[in-house]
Design a protein around this motif. Structure first.
Motif, PDB file in Angstrom:
ATOM      1  N   UNK A 114     -15.792 -13.756 -21.101  1.00 23.06           N
ATOM      2  CA  UNK A 114     -15.315 -13.334 -22.219  1.00 23.06           C
ATOM      3  C   UNK A 114     -15.181 -14.560 -23.178  1.00 23.06           C
ATOM      4  N   UNK A 115     -15.610 -14.549 -24.213  1.00 24.89           N
ATOM      5  CA  UNK A 115     -15.423 -15.762 -25.140  1.00 24.89           C
ATOM      6  C   UNK A 115     -13.766 -15.874 -25.484  1.00 24.89           C
ATOM      7  N   UNK A 116     -13.389 -14.562 -25.963  1.00 21.90           N
ATOM      8  CA  UNK A 116     -11.850 -14.795 -26.241  1.00 21.90           C
ATOM      9  C   UNK A 116     -11.171 -13.564 -25.901  1.00 21.90           C
ATOM     10  N   UNK A 117     -10.176 -13.946 -25.125  1.00 18.03           N
ATOM     11  CA  UNK A 117      -9.441 -12.605 -24.541  1.00 18.03           C
ATOM     12  C   UNK A 117      -8.065 -12.805 -25.432  1.00 18.03           C
ATOM     13  N   UNK A 118      -7.604 -11.681 -26.000  1.00 16.19           N
ATOM     14  CA  UNK A 118      -6.179 -11.713 -26.453  1.00 16.19           C
ATOM     15  C   UNK A 118      -5.327 -10.681 -25.941  1.00 16.19           C
ATOM     16  N   UNK A 119      -4.344 -11.286 -25.657  1.00 17.53           N
ATOM     17  CA  UNK A 119      -3.277 -10.150 -25.206  1.00 17.53           C
ATOM     18  C   UNK A 119      -1.827 -10.931 -25.059  1.00 17.53           C
ATOM     19  N   UNK A 120      -0.906 -10.160 -24.387  1.00 19.07           N
ATOM     20  CA  UNK A 120       0.430 -10.600 -24.487  1.00 19.07           C
ATOM     21  C   UNK A 120       0.657 -11.608 -23.099  1.00 19.07           C
ATOM     22  N   UNK A 121       1.652 -12.367 -23.308  1.00 21.23           N
ATOM     23  CA  UNK A 121       1.732 -13.406 -22.355  1.00 21.23           C
ATOM     24  C   UNK A 121       2.552 -12.835 -21.076  1.00 21.23           C
ATOM     25  N   UNK A 122       2.939 -11.435 -20.998  1.00 22.92           N
ATOM     26  CA  UNK A 122       3.776 -10.957 -19.951  1.00 22.92           C
ATOM     27  C   UNK A 122       2.722 -10.641 -18.908  1.00 22.92           C
ATOM     28  N   UNK A 123       1.455 -11.153 -18.865  1.00 20.46           N
ATOM     29  CA  UNK A 123       0.438 -10.650 -17.865  1.00 20.46           C
ATOM     30  C   UNK A 123       0.113 -12.000 -17.232  1.00 20.46           C
ATOM     31  N   UNK A 124       0.831 -12.953 -17.640  1.00 21.81           N
ATOM     32  CA  UNK A 124       0.479 -14.245 -17.226  1.00 21.81           C
ATOM     33  C   UNK A 124       0.042 -14.732 -15.624  1.00 21.81           C
ATOM     34  N   UNK A 125       0.918 -13.859 -14.878  1.00 26.31           N
ATOM     35  CA  UNK A 125       0.546 -14.271 -13.440  1.00 26.31           C
ATOM     36  C   UNK A 125      -0.163 -13.120 -12.881  1.00 26.31           C
ATOM     37  N   UNK A 126       0.127 -11.771 -13.009  1.00 25.74           N
ATOM     38  CA  UNK A 126      -0.324 -10.879 -12.172  1.00 25.74           C
ATOM     39  C   UNK A 126      -1.871 -10.554 -12.795  1.00 25.74           C
ATOM     40  N   UNK A 127      -2.016  -9.981 -13.700  1.00 25.60           N
ATOM     41  CA  UNK A 127      -3.423  -9.610 -14.341  1.00 25.60           C
ATOM     42  C   UNK A 127      -4.251 -10.593 -14.439  1.00 25.60           C
ATOM     43  N   UNK A 128      -3.947 -11.598 -14.877  1.00 22.65           N
ATOM     44  CA  UNK A 128      -4.890 -12.914 -15.058  1.00 22.65           C
ATOM     45  C   UNK A 128      -5.134 -13.513 -13.777  1.00 22.65           C
ATOM     46  N   UNK A 129      -4.231 -13.462 -13.007  1.00 23.25           N
ATOM     47  CA  UNK A 129      -4.622 -14.232 -11.518  1.00 23.25           C
ATOM     48  C   UNK A 129      -5.418 -13.424 -10.956  1.00 23.25           C
ATOM     49  N   UNK A 130      -5.129 -12.040 -10.823  1.00 23.93           N
ATOM     50  CA  UNK A 130      -6.119 -10.972  -9.931  1.00 23.93           C
ATOM     51  C   UNK A 130      -7.315 -10.956 -10.699  1.00 23.93           C
ATOM     52  N   UNK A 131      -7.677 -10.912 -12.043  1.00 22.12           N
ATOM     53  CA  UNK A 131      -8.989 -10.858 -12.425  1.00 22.12           C
ATOM     54  C   UNK A 131      -9.593 -12.401 -11.974  1.00 22.12           C
ATOM     55  N   UNK A 132      -8.972 -13.290 -12.151  1.00 29.41           N
ATOM     56  CA  UNK A 132      -9.740 -14.562 -11.827  1.00 29.41           C
ATOM     57  C   UNK A 132     -10.060 -14.605 -10.532  1.00 29.41           C
ATOM     58  N   UNK A 133      -9.252 -14.028  -9.629  1.00 25.83           N
ATOM     59  CA  UNK A 133      -9.629 -13.714  -8.286  1.00 25.83           C
ATOM     60  C   UNK A 133     -10.868 -13.143  -7.911  1.00 25.83           C
ATOM     61  N   UNK A 134     -10.873 -11.766  -8.590  1.00 23.24           N
ATOM     62  CA  UNK A 134     -11.900 -11.031  -8.262  1.00 23.24           C
ATOM     63  C   UNK A 134     -13.227 -11.666  -8.734  1.00 23.24           C
TER      64      UNK A 134
END
Length: 926
Positions: free
Chosen positions: A581-601
RNA sequence: GCCCGGGUGGUGGAAUUGGUAGACACGCAGGACUUAAAAUCCUGUGGCCAGUAAUGGCUGUGCGGGUUCAACUCCCGCCCCGGGUACCA
């Protein structure tokens, strides 16, 4: 013909939305000779409340980028979907008896309607919904791939379980020790392995799998009847509902994310996330480098501690174990037994909330045991205390009171004598965690600076065999089971209590239809109520839990690349083509959970060979929150009289929130207020200066605060183009800001003024084909340059300003030539797609403006005319001074001064160009 | 407590990253059009002082120091606001 009026706006916007849909203008193909660009929004959870003006902020920004890139000749992927599994729909079902599938579908329809009205260029043919079996079939499939893999530490990557079995069969596990030091088998040879029963083998493998089942301490929320992830627990209570949470041992699925801690940390250096986002992730991963040290106890056992400060080894005055530490019972002396047991009972009786609330409270008990410092054989007492956590490090620490604040307080509280090893750095009143002190009372370390002593001690410990270098991470494995109905079922079947993966051909394992969503209460999920479903056949059971919402969200950006594929989660060619994804836009409330799990998968899928990239998001932008601006009225207690804010202190009043939509600025519409709620029909008002002035407060936008502004209302009043541009104009994308419609008129006026450039006074479309003047071209190219520059930095607020300046200047110049206006229409189209489509067609173009190409700016129109003066340094012309033409003569002297200054500082390095405006040097180019 | 952000007119916010602070917009004031109002357009608008005026002077980016020909921007110390985190050894 037409004025840019409310009716005309509505006509134009409806017309183009219909055309875009009918002609599938935004449909994008996976094959193209163009370069690709992937712009992604964090897909929303479709809540029942619908969109408020805060939601579209990021969507508008990404839409602008997507449209701009498309005009720039990219093949742009810009999809949208819904994170549709989740707790709220299920809670709603429990409360109202409406099936989550039904309420979710309704909410999605509403979201789509609202999104459609804002004019986004999503390719809706790629829409995904995480609750769709066609989608979660692949969520389950990926889960099984994770289940079927382990982390090969020597290679630093995931591999298939089959490879691990090969290794075990040929050499046992000597090169790949069991990650869990407490597992009952630690070392086994190849013959041991072959001798294991099927069940034993599976149990061993489970200790390696990246998705594994284990008894873990979980956050159990009785009120919700489910387990919560660490990030779903805030200050000891559930993030939804605020119910108490307790620790409980349960057999849960977990993802072994800890194995990826180092790669998740390293990956941050390669991706473009904001500093604060990277910092949050780093803190969450919580890497600390230090060493383990073994202290022999007088009674013979070995006590291992983890420390980041081995340099303070000679300042150790006591040891502390976590109350739950295995050694506690063993080492407690008979004399101390009663005290220790009392303390253990006290700790057991304390909930998470208690502990959170009383972090500073100092408690503990002496075990009666003594440990021997391996470096100087000094005996120090061994204590237990709840400030040491079982789950981190070794669950035991060495207490260095002069250097650690908690140890210091502990020593003072229990009157343990304190050894000072840092001289004047320690005052006796508080600990000093410095690295800079020169060590004293430290034998072979005396005279060394602490930061240098760290390595010396680690080396020495290694030589003596009493310790070794060690890296620890705060991050825990991710709990992956939820005792909920509305989520992905785990695609496994238990035989003899061992989970076996379902075959690929049997996926998806569909969520059974039921109206009984109640948690079973015992810790099993609601699916346990469905006996027919749970019991596959005698001796074969399914898992009663479901996956957390993070599961569907951990890979949706991959599915968008090829959303209708029946044979794979996405075709390899599509994955390779769209890539990150070249640019991903979203709120910082997903800083740990969503963004870490996506990176992990993504890292796991990469390791297993499904992807050729191992970070999902090249660049992340966190749009700021739009907060609500609440309004208050003040009711005099016990009456139906309301007093204006300026006078409220003269009475005893209670503040009440009032709907922001019936307040104009701060002035209450008293008539509307009387009609707002029946209770207020008889309201009387005490005014100031003839007005009722409300109080105000900035808080989150929420239905219950009556401060929600619905975008539908704004679109109805001003049109979607105004809404889009206004949200961008509000301020920097990443900044949080309160919603206020103050100023929206300015944007609306701009659009009308822009429209009027193309129309004469009577409203007829009129654009000339005359050659533009240099001045007009300057305005055009200045705008194009500024806007294009802003695209790189996501500074859309200044772009909007630039367009306003442009329209003002062209209006003043009475410009109506096609050669200036047409490029501007294209440049404005990412911001205001509806009005520009209409103008584009009025200009005589067939088809949508999306197939236009973005105008290139030309610097030649931007060069200021100026006088160039040579500057001589040491008799040689060494530089040019550039002056504005209108510079007054008396400033000549200042020029001379400036050139002298230039000579003074450019010794040996003559400047190429010096730009001067009256009295000031503006720029020196060397 | 620790770690990130941030503090600029009445308001939202600009400032090419060290180069004429306050762009643009709102609001406000005055004017034009109108019987009137709305809408629209034009002009002015950081503060203080001087001048009939054009204009000029001083001051000014949370507070106090510093570096620099030049500081909203860089350095040191402090105050305040927002976010993250919470006994992680």
């Amino acid at each position: 013909m037409a004025e840019y009026s409310k009716d005309e706006i509505r006509r134009i916007e409806n017309k183009w939305r219909t055309i875009w849909e009918d002609q599938q203008v935004y449909k994008v193909e996976n094959t193209s000779s163009k370069p690709k660009y992937y712009v992604l929004d964090m897909f929303p959870y479709p809540s029942g409340a619908g969109l408020h003006v805060g939601h579209p902020l990021g969507y508008i920004a990404s839409d602008i980028v997507a449209r701009f890139k498309r005009l720039k000749g990219y093949n742009v992927l810009h999809p949208m979907g819904f994170d549709a599994f989740g707790l709220p729909a299920e809670q709603y079902a429990l409360e109202h008896g409406i099936h989550p599938a039904k309420s979710t579908a309704g909410n999605i329809e509403n979201f789509k309607r609202q999104l459609r009205n804002i004019g986004f260029c999503y390719d809706w043919s790629r829409e995904v919904q995480t609750c769709d079996p066609k989608y979660y079939r692949w969520t389950q499939w990926i889960f099984l791939q994770i289940f079927d893999s382990w982390f090969n530490r020597s290679k630093g990557k995931a591999e298939r379980i089959a490879e691990l079995i090969n290794i075990f069969e040929s050499e046992g596990n000597k090169h790949h020790p069991i990650p869990n030091p407490k597992f009952r088998v630690q070392q086994f040879s190849s013959s041991d392995w072959r001798a294991f029963s099927e069940k034993e083998k599976q149990e061993v493998l489970m200790e390696y799998r990246l998705a594994y089942l284990a008894f873990t301490d979980v956050n159990w929320c009785e009120a919700l009847g489910t387990v919560l992830a660490n990030d779903e627990v805030i200050n000891g209570v559930s993030y939804r509902g605020g119910f108490p949470v307790v620790k409980k041992q349960m057999r849960q699925w977990s993802l072994r994310i800890t194995e990826y801690a180092e790669r998740l940390l390293k990956g941050l250096d390669e991706i473009d996330f904001s500093d604060s986002m990277k910092e949050i992730q780093r803190n969450w991963i919580g890497k600390s480098v230090g060493c383990t040290l073994n202290f022999k106890l007088v009674s013979g056992q070995i006590l291992t501690v983890f420390t980041t400060r081995p340099d303070t080894i000679f300042g150790v005055d006591f040891m502390v174990l976590a109350p739950e530490h295995d050694l506690v019972k063993e080492i407690t002396t008979p004399a101390q037994r009663a005290e220790v047991e009392n303390y253990l009972a006290y700790v057991a009786g304390r909930s998470e909330v208690d502990r959170m609330a009383e972090v500073k409270k100092i408690t503990g008990a002496f075990t009666g045991a003594f440990a021997i410092n391996p470096f100087n054989n000094r005996e120090v007492p061994v204590w237990i205390s709840e400030y040491v956590l079982v789950g981190y490090g070794t669950g035991a620490i060495m207490g260095v009171p002069c250097g650690d604040e908690r140890d210091h307080k502990f020593a003072k509280h229990f009157s343990i004598p304190i050894t000072n090893i840092i001289g004047s750095y320690y005052t006796g009143n508080e600990a000093n965690p410095t690295f800079d002190a020169v060590l004293e009372n430290s034998e072979f370390l005396n005279g060394k600076v602490m930061r240098e002593a760290i390595d010396v001690v680690i080396k020495k410990a290694d030589e003596l065999g009493v310790g070794k270098r060690q890296v620890n991470y705060k991050m825990r494995d991710a709990g992956w089971s939820r005792q909920r109905y509305w989520g992905e079922p785990f695609p496994v079947v238990f035989k003899n209590d061992i989970p076996y993966p379902m075959e690929e051909k049997d996926l998806p394992l569909e969520l059974p239809d039921t109206s009984d969503f109640k948690p079973s209460g015992s810790g099993e999920g609601p699916l346990a109520n469905l006996k027919d479903w749970i019991n596959v056949e005698p001796g074969q059971k399914r898992d009663s839990n479901t996956m957390p919402t993070h599961a569907g969200a951990a890979w949706y950006f991959l599915r968008f690349m090829d959303p209708h594929n029946h044979k794979a989660f996405a075709d390899r060619n599509a994955l390779d083509y769209w890539n990150q994804v070249d640019v991903y836009i979203g709120g910082s409330e997903h800083a740990v959970a969503h963004l870490l799990y996506s990176r992990l998968w993504v890292k796991i899928l990469h390791d297993l060979g499904y992807l050729n990239f191992d970070e999902p998001f090249k660049k992340l932008i966190n749009q700021g929150k739009i907060t609500g601006d609440s309004r208050f009225v003040y009711r005099i207690r016990g009456t139906s009289k309301f007093v204006s804010a300026g006078l409220k202190d003269q009475y005893e009043t209670d503040p009440l929130r009032v709907d922001v939509n019936i307040v104009n600025g701060l002035e209450l519409d008293t008539e509307a207020f009387r009609k707002w709620k029946p209770d207020f029909a008889e309201a009387e008002f005490i005014l100031e200066d003839g007005k009722y002035i409300c109080g105000s407060a900035i808080e989150k936008m929420s239905k219950s605060y009556f401060n929600v502004v619905n975008p539908d209302q704004i679109i109805n009043d001003y049109g979607a183009d105004t809404l889009r541009m206004y949200e961008m104009f509000l301020g920097p994308l990443e900044a949080s800001k309160p919603w206020s419609t103050q100023g929206i008129d300015g944007v609306y006026k701009f659009l009308r003024r822009f429209w009027n450039l193309f129309h004469n006074q009577t409203g007829s479309f009129r654009v000339s084909d005359t050659e533009p003047t240099r001045e007009e071209l300057k305005v055009l190219h200045k705008t194009l340059k500024k806007v294009e520059h802003d695209m790189d930095t996501f500074s859309f607020n200044t772009s909007v300003s630039e367009f306003m300046i442009c329209a003002n200047e062209l209006t003043a110049l009475k410009c109506n030539t096609r050669k200036v206006l047409e490029p501007l229409v294209i440049a404005l189209s990412p911001f205001a797609p509806h009005i520009t489509e209409e103008l584009w067609s009025l200009l005589g173009h067939k088809g949508s403006i999306v197939s236009a190409s973005y105008p290139q700016y030309d610097d030649q129109y931007l060069v200021e005319s100026a006088h160039n003066y040579p500057i001589s340094i040491n008799g040689k012309v060494r530089a040019q001074m550039q002056f504005a033409l209108d510079m007054p003569k008396e400033d000549i002297e200042k020029m001379v001064m400036a050139s002298e200054i230039v000579q003074k500082w450019t010794e040996g390095k003559p400047p190429k160009k010096v730009i001067v405006v009256p009295g000031k040097i503006v720029n020196v180019v060397t």
